[in-house]
Design an enzyme around this catalytic site. Structure first.
Site, PDB file in Angstrom:
ATOM      1  N   GLY A 482     -14.834  93.620  25.134  1.00 26.28           N
ATOM      2  CA  GLY A 482     -15.683  92.434  25.023  1.00 26.28           C
ATOM      3  C   GLY A 482     -15.003  91.123  25.284  1.00 26.28           C
ATOM      4  O   GLY A 482     -15.498  90.092  24.813  1.00 26.28           O
ATOM      5  N   ASP A 546     -16.560  94.057  35.894  1.00 26.46           N
ATOM      6  CA  ASP A 546     -15.104  93.984  35.742  1.00 26.46           C
ATOM      7  C   ASP A 546     -14.583  95.403  35.924  1.00 26.46           C
ATOM      8  O   ASP A 546     -14.315  96.125  34.968  1.00 26.46           O
ATOM      9  CB  ASP A 546     -14.746  93.424  34.370  1.00 26.46           C
ATOM     10  CG  ASP A 546     -13.260  93.153  34.229  1.00 26.46           C
ATOM     11  OD1 ASP A 546     -12.534  93.265  35.234  1.00 26.46           O
ATOM     12  OD2 ASP A 546     -12.814  92.833  33.115  1.00 26.46           O
ATOM     13  N   CYS A 599      -8.461  92.877  38.154  1.00 28.05           N
ATOM     14  CA  CYS A 599      -7.162  92.291  37.825  1.00 28.05           C
ATOM     15  C   CYS A 599      -6.082  92.934  38.680  1.00 28.05           C
ATOM     16  O   CYS A 599      -4.973  93.212  38.209  1.00 28.05           O
ATOM     17  CB  CYS A 599      -6.856  92.444  36.341  1.00 28.05           C
ATOM     18  SG  CYS A 599      -6.916  94.140  35.741  1.00 28.05           S
TER      19      CYS A 599
END
Length: 664
Positions: A482, A546, A599
């Site tokens: 989260g 993500d 990432c």
């Protein structure tokens, strides 16, 4: 002719108490026996019978002179109605005709008091011991033997006693001798000699040799062991406790398949009492440095004659202390308990006088990266390769995101400064703060109250580029714990619907706790299911993906990740990313946006993935990031390309990739 049978009493009503009979009360005097009272009632019955019963408001009883509240209960009418249904006194059962005892016998049939059994004739109770007769008791003197009043010793009456004089007339009882008669003190007497005591040296007034008393602690019950230990300067390599602790921690990190930060948490939880705060910080830093410099240490130990299979955690820690801190090989040999002139002892002696860098080292060894990933980094960074790889070797600072639901950036900075933290604003994110690499804020009040949340600056910018403010429904498709959901909820201002989705229920449980502490009330956590995706197809204004990736952009925070990643893992991740993008695209409403974030710094996970997605979905187009940056982040955008690429060397953040796709 009147019936001999007495009339029956009116039945008792189940809603209130039974009415008391007026036969027990009379206006005139009466005796306990029934004759005189019955005669009086019969005499009055004839005179009262002539008057109609309806004219008497309270039956045959005269009106009372007492106030209404002082009357007996039987004298008060109920619900304002008179007692019109009562029989006359002559028709009521008499006292002698009613049974009054449990045996059913009327009072007239009871025996007279003189005929009843007396106390002495009653039956003896077996449980109470019988007292002997008074005439048979010898323990008390008989009444005849007791002295009579006239035979008692005479005591004069008060009137016969002599009168005492008044207090003022009594003689004073002063037995003390007068001062003139007391013996005088002999001033010429000789006192006994006292034992000799050497004179104490006089204290100087301005003494600086004694430590000054410091400020008194606020908690007066603070014990001595809670005081911080004095800062003692130790020479490098002199603390064997730290060295052995670092070896044990490094061995645990290499033996387990889980990430190093998770292993560090579990190991420190079990062994933190063995070290103080300074020792814990030193051994953790030493173990992490050994992970970062793993390729260099292996190259040096192999050059010194130790095979790679024999290079355990103890040898790598010893080589790190010799090459990085300049420790003596003899001290490392004693610490590892190696025998003199052994192969390991000779290898450590060959490392003396050298540093970690060497001109003969290959590029992959010099920057501690796997050999197979060097061509991919060269393609991605080009001329900035060494700049970016050197930045990945340095420890990353601690970035915090300010929770705008509870505070402002200035107030959070002041709160952290009050906690003795060195804080400065982040250069790119408008809601970020930056601390040192070794900073720790989880035990502070600012973190406990939800004012700040640890999050890298690049992750903060990715959440701001979602532009979730004013949206009705936002979906975080791969929410994990989260981190980005917290930033999106703060940007929405608790208005609208935020759904945090993930395939792991354990990670979502942690996200619920973080959302509650941060004060995000418009979020819900949901495990991804095909039925839910089908029901909400085409309803989300924003969908953030993500995606799981290689994590090459976070190597400065996770030095062990570079040695866990393999080339086959990258190929598997590419297929998984494409599948997640196809599933998330179904939730986007026409005119909505799909935000793809990783990432990673590898091109095959970023630009190549977006190109392949647009070939499969022609109804999506790329929105340029610089325009969105100006509205959501503010300031100068670090790129002029349609997509955003952040890197540790150029931007000072973790490596991130962001692409915004709009459905039309």
């Amino acid at each position: 002719m009147k019936s001999t049978r007495p009339p029956q009493r009116p039945p008792h009503k189940a809603g209130g108490p039974r009415k008391s009979s007026a036969a027990h009360k009379s206006s005139g005097p009466h005796k306990s026996s029934g004759g005189f009272r019955d005669a009086g009632r019969k005499a009055e019955a004839g005179s009262r019978s002539e008057k109609p019963r309806s004219d008497r408001p309270y039956g045959d009883k005269p009106r009372s002179d007492k106030p209404r509240s002082d009357r007996p209960r039987s004298d008060r009418p109920r619900d304002g109605k008179p007692y019109a249904g009562k029989p006359s006194r002559s028709d009521r059962p008499q006292h002698s005709d009613r049974p009054r005892h449990s045996d059913g016998a009327p009072r007239a049939e009871r025996p007279a008091r003189s005929d009843r059994p007396q106390y002495s004739e009653r039956q003896h109770r077996p449980d109470r011991p019988q007292r002997p007769d008074r005439s048979q008791r010898d323990d008390r003197p008989q009444r005849a033997e007791r002295p009579q009043r006239d035979e008692r010793p005479y005591r004069a009456e008060r009137s016969e006693r002599p009168e005492r004089p008044h207090r003022s007339e009594r003689p004073q009882r002063d037995t003390r001798p007068q001062r003139s008669d007391r013996p005088q003190r002999d001033e010429n007497r000789q006192r006994p000699e006292r034992p000799y005591r050497p004179e104490r040296p006089q204290r100087p007034e301005g003494r600086d040799d004694r430590p000054q008393r410091g400020p008194r602690p606020q908690n007066h019950t603070q014990q001595r062991h809670e005081q911080p230990r004095p800062q003692i300067e130790r020479k490098p390599g002199s603390n064997r406790i730290v060295l052995r602790g670092a070896i044990a921690l490094l061995r645990a990190m290499e033996s387990k398949a889980e990430p190093a930060d998770r292993t560090l948490f579990g190991w420190m939880k079990a062994n933190h009492r063995r070290f103080d705060a300074r020792e814990r910080s030193a051994l953790v830093q030493m173990a992490m440095d050994a992970l970062r410099q793993r390729a260099r240490l292996q190259w040096w130990l192999s050059r010194a004659g130790i095979a790679e299979a024999d290079q355990d955690a103890g040898l790598r820690i010893a080589a790190l202390k010799i090459l990085q801190d300049g420790s003596k090989p003899d001290g490392m040999r004693e610490m590892l308990e190696l025998g003199e002139e052994s192969d390991f002892d000779k290898a450590l002696r060959r490392l003396g006088g050298h540093t970690l860098e060497h001109p003969e080292m290959p590029l992959a060894v010099r920057f501690n990266i796997p050999d197979w990933i060097e061509p991919r980094f060269t393609e991605r960074f080009g001329a900035d390769l060494e700049l970016e790889l050197a930045a990945m070797l340095r420890p990353a600072p601690l970035d915090l995101r300010v929770n705008t639901l509870k505070t402002t950036r200035e107030a959070a900075l002041a709160a952290l400064t009050a906690e003795q933290q060195r804080v400065q604003p982040t250069p790119l994110s408008p809601v970020g703060l930056r601390l040192g690499p070794n900073a720790y804020v989880n035990d502070g009040a600012a973190y406990g109250e939800g004012l700040v949340e640890p999050q890298d600056e690049g992750s903060q910018i990715a959440a701001l580029l979602v532009e979730a403010a004013g949206c009705k429904m936002v979906v975080d498709f791969c929410a994990g714990a989260g981190g980005k959901s917290l930033a999106i909820g703060a940007a929405m201002g608790n208005v609208g619907r935020l759904v945090a989705c993930d395939v792991s229920e354990k990670r979502l449980a942690r996200a619920k706790l973080r959302l509650r502490r941060a004060g995000v009330h418009n979020a819900e956590c949901r495990v991804l299911e095909a039925k839910w995706l089908k029901r909400h197809a085409g309803k989300a204004d924003r969908v953030l993906v993500d995606a799981p990736c290689s994590g090459t952009g976070t190597w400065r925070r996770k030095p062990d990740a570079r040695w866990r990643l393999t080339e086959s893992d990258v190929q598997e991740l590419r297929a998984k990313q494409a599948e997640i993008l196809d599933r998330a695209a179904k939730l986007v409403v026409p005119g909505g946006r799909l935000i793809y974030v990783t990432c990673s710094v590898l091109t095959e996970e970023n630009e190549d993935q977006i190109t392949a997605f647009r070939q499969r979905h022609s109804d999506f187009r790329i929105l340029p990031v610089p325009g969105i940056w100006a509205r959501s982040v503010g300031g100068g955008c670090p790129t002029h390309l349609p997509t955003l690429r952040l890197s540790p060397g150029r931007n000072g953040t973790d490596g991130f990739f962001v692409a915004v796709l709009e459905k039309f």
